[in-house]
Design a protein around this motif. Structure first.
Motif, PDB file in Angstrom:
ATOM      1  N   ASP A  44      -1.785   4.947  -4.203  1.00 47.45           N
ATOM      2  CA  ASP A  44      -2.403   3.630  -4.309  1.00 47.45           C
ATOM      3  C   ASP A  44      -2.760   3.348  -5.755  1.00 47.45           C
ATOM      4  O   ASP A  44      -3.163   4.241  -6.506  1.00 47.45           O
ATOM      5  CB  ASP A  44      -3.654   3.540  -3.426  1.00 47.45           C
ATOM      6  CG  ASP A  44      -3.296   3.325  -1.961  1.00 47.45           C
ATOM      7  OD1 ASP A  44      -2.355   2.554  -1.680  1.00 47.45           O
ATOM      8  OD2 ASP A  44      -3.966   3.931  -1.100  1.00 47.45           O
ATOM      9  N   CYS A  51       0.881  -0.039  -5.185  1.00 41.98           N
ATOM     10  CA  CYS A  51       1.038   1.420  -5.201  1.00 41.98           C
ATOM     11  C   CYS A  51       2.147   1.803  -6.163  1.00 41.98           C
ATOM     12  O   CYS A  51       3.031   1.007  -6.474  1.00 41.98           O
ATOM     13  CB  CYS A  51       1.333   1.966  -3.806  1.00 41.98           C
ATOM     14  SG  CYS A  51       2.986   1.662  -3.185  1.00 41.98           S
ATOM     15  N   THR A  70       0.835  -1.194   0.000  1.00 39.93           N
ATOM     16  CA  THR A  70       0.000   0.000   0.000  1.00 39.93           C
ATOM     17  C   THR A  70       0.874   1.251   0.000  1.00 39.93           C
ATOM     18  O   THR A  70       2.052   1.210   0.410  1.00 39.93           O
ATOM     19  CB  THR A  70      -0.931   0.047   1.232  1.00 39.93           C
ATOM     20  OG1 THR A  70      -0.127   0.247   2.405  1.00 39.93           O
ATOM     21  CG2 THR A  70      -1.766  -1.222   1.362  1.00 39.93           C
TER      22      THR A  70
END
Length: 147
Positions: free
Chosen positions: A99, A104, A13
């Protein structure tokens, strides 16, 4: 003056990658040539925080300490670094994290020049390789922590 810029999609993330890069005190554990890190101070700065930090870089006979002002913007997932003191004439870098569908996008940019022309010439010969090794070190660290 050497610059390096890249964007890479990673399977983590944006918050995870932001936290990893923002944790400057941990750099000696995984970044090539980083012998030591010291956080001088931390204080609120707008919606984020500003940190003054020292890194000691050690490569063969070269060992230098340099200080940076690190601006942390967790809401925007952005980290900006500006050189304070040490062997550089100037240095700036920016990290940003967004993201994406399968993880990401991590974007990194650095621009610097050493005060010493001989050192600048030596670094210029290995600069791109060195920057890629440093970015890959962050990738490996993310895999250790989050993989």
């Amino acid at each position: 003056m050497p610059t390096h810029s890249e964007t890479k999609r990673l399977p983590y993330t944006a918050d995870q990658m932001y936290a990893l890069v923002a944790d400057v005190a941990e750099y000696p554990k995984f970044i090539p040539w980083c012998a030591a890190a010291r956080i001088r101070s931390r204080q609120p700065f707008g919606e984020g925080e500003v940190m003054l930090a020292d890194l000691v870089i050690s490569f063969k006979v070269f060992r230098e300490r340099f200080g940076s002002r690190v601006e942390l913007f967790p809401g925007d997932r952005q980290i900006k670094t500006e050189y304070i003191d040490g062997p550089f004439r100037y240095m700036t870098s920016t990290w940003s994290f967004a993201d994406a569908e399968d993880g990401c996008d991590v974007s990194f940019f650095v621009d610097f020049e050493f005060k010493n022309a001989v050192l600048q010439g030596l670094i210029g010969m290995v600069f791109n390789d060195a920057m890629q090794r440093i970015v890959r070190a962050f990738e490996r660290r993310a895999a250790e922590l989050y993989g």
